[in-house]
Design an enzyme around this catalytic site. Structure first.
Site, PDB file in Angstrom:
ATOM      1  N   ASP A 226       0.875  -1.179   0.000  1.00 18.03           N
ATOM      2  CA  ASP A 226       0.000   0.000   0.000  1.00 18.03           C
ATOM      3  C   ASP A 226       0.912   1.229   0.000  1.00 18.03           C
ATOM      4  O   ASP A 226       1.375   1.665   1.056  1.00 18.03           O
ATOM      5  CB  ASP A 226      -0.890  -0.018   1.259  1.00 18.03           C
ATOM      6  CG  ASP A 226      -1.786   1.216   1.319  1.00 18.03           C
ATOM      7  OD1 ASP A 226      -2.146   1.741   0.257  1.00 18.03           O
ATOM      8  OD2 ASP A 226      -2.117   1.648   2.437  1.00 18.03           O
TER       9      ASP A 226
ATOM     10  N   GLU B  83      -1.705  -1.599  -4.403  1.00 10.68           N
ATOM     11  CA  GLU B  83      -2.939  -0.825  -4.457  1.00 10.68           C
ATOM     12  C   GLU B  83      -2.733   0.304  -5.463  1.00 10.68           C
ATOM     13  O   GLU B  83      -1.789   1.081  -5.345  1.00 10.68           O
ATOM     14  CB  GLU B  83      -3.293  -0.287  -3.069  1.00 10.68           C
ATOM     15  CG  GLU B  83      -4.707   0.237  -3.026  1.00 10.68           C
ATOM     16  CD  GLU B  83      -5.245   0.394  -1.618  1.00 10.68           C
ATOM     17  OE1 GLU B  83      -5.560  -0.634  -0.980  1.00 10.68           O
ATOM     18  OE2 GLU B  83      -5.360   1.538  -1.156  1.00 10.68           O
TER      19      GLU B  83
ATOM     20  N   ASP C  31      -1.789   0.857   7.547  1.00 11.97           N
ATOM     21  CA  ASP C  31      -1.187   0.697   6.214  1.00 11.97           C
ATOM     22  C   ASP C  31      -0.708  -0.740   5.984  1.00 11.97           C
ATOM     23  O   ASP C  31      -0.780  -1.251   4.865  1.00 11.97           O
ATOM     24  CB  ASP C  31      -0.021   1.676   6.025  1.00 11.97           C
ATOM     25  CG  ASP C  31      -0.498   3.115   6.039  1.00 11.97           C
ATOM     26  OD1 ASP C  31      -1.298   3.469   5.163  1.00 11.97           O
ATOM     27  OD2 ASP C  31      -0.099   3.867   6.945  1.00 11.97           O
TER      28      ASP C  31
END
Lengths: 168, 168
Positions: free
Chosen positions: A7, A67, A139
């Site tokens: 991420d 992502e 995260d």
């Protein structure tokens, strides 16, 4: 099959590695790389590049799932996020690990069933799916969610003979 | 003093190295790195990272000057440009070379006297300033312009005791 989810963020990047053995998901490792705001941008990005390589060397994933964000508040924040993604993707490319991208709504839906789920909800479901009570940083939980999303999507796609994610 | 200018792009990145000896500008090298659109993004960025390192190792610049863009047509193109910048900046950081950023209007003004000059005009003036008739690709000429901008700005700033550019 070992998948490393990432991420990316200009301040903090989450890493989460999940293995699948006989249809069972298993947590391998999860954590965050925080970049010092005082440090020069080039040094921060060099560290993000090196840390990404370190995660790959340590966990030996077969695929990296990232992502992918295609919207941003403004061009300046899109550029900053893009720079972090650039350092991460270059490291994956140099290690020779294929990369696939998933949009946040797809990741959230794969893990919680809802495309607009809150980050805390994603973390809760990741804990349930990995049978782990660890309270990860948000995260890191997001990164684990991307890895789980790829593993679940690939399993279904294999059954249907389809390809998954967007190759990066 | 040797300065490497870089004009980052998601398709083509220009590199231009200029040396200053006793107030005289001298062309060291200039060229472009073109990325294949068919290749995976991570492999393209890994190549851009490696090529940036190769330029640094070959020309040993004391500073890298990068054209900084803070606006873009949309978030998607800002992300793509950001990714290319991220791979380039990470390579500079890993080589330990300091990086400074200059906005395009500042670069154009330093080389042509006009902030809104056309790319062809920039290339023409770069040729004049370096006493070279070489017809570089436009991105390589832009990179040389960034290097010249940094050298000229630093000379004036040294006289005034000021710092130059934006540290990246």
């Amino acid at each position: 099959m070992v998948v490393m989810g990432v991420d990316p963020g200009s301040r903090c990047t989450g890493f989460g590695v999940v293995a699948e053995t006989s249809g069972q998901l298993q947590l391998v490792a999860a954590g965050c790389v925080r970049l010092e705001a005082e440090e020069a941008v080039s040094l921060r990005l060099a560290r993000l590049f090196a840390e990404t390589q370190r995660w790959i060397q340590r966990c030996q994933p077969g695929v990296v799932a990232v992502e992918s964000v295609f919207t941003a508040k403004n061009a300046a924040s899109a550029l900053k996020l893009g720079q972090a993604r650039g350092a991460i993707l270059a490291a994956c490319g140099q290690c020779g690990v294929p990369v696939v991208g998933y949009e946040p709504t797809v990741v959230k839906k794969a893990v919680t069933g809802v495309g607009g789920a809150a980050k805390e909800q994603v973390r809760f479901m990741v804990g349930q799916l990995l049978r782990s009570a660890t309270c990860w940083p948000l995260d890191a939980a997001d990164a684990l969610a991307v890895a789980i999303c790829h593993l679940n999507t690939s399993r279904l796609a294999r059954l249907a003979g389809q390809r998954v994610g967007v190759e990066l």
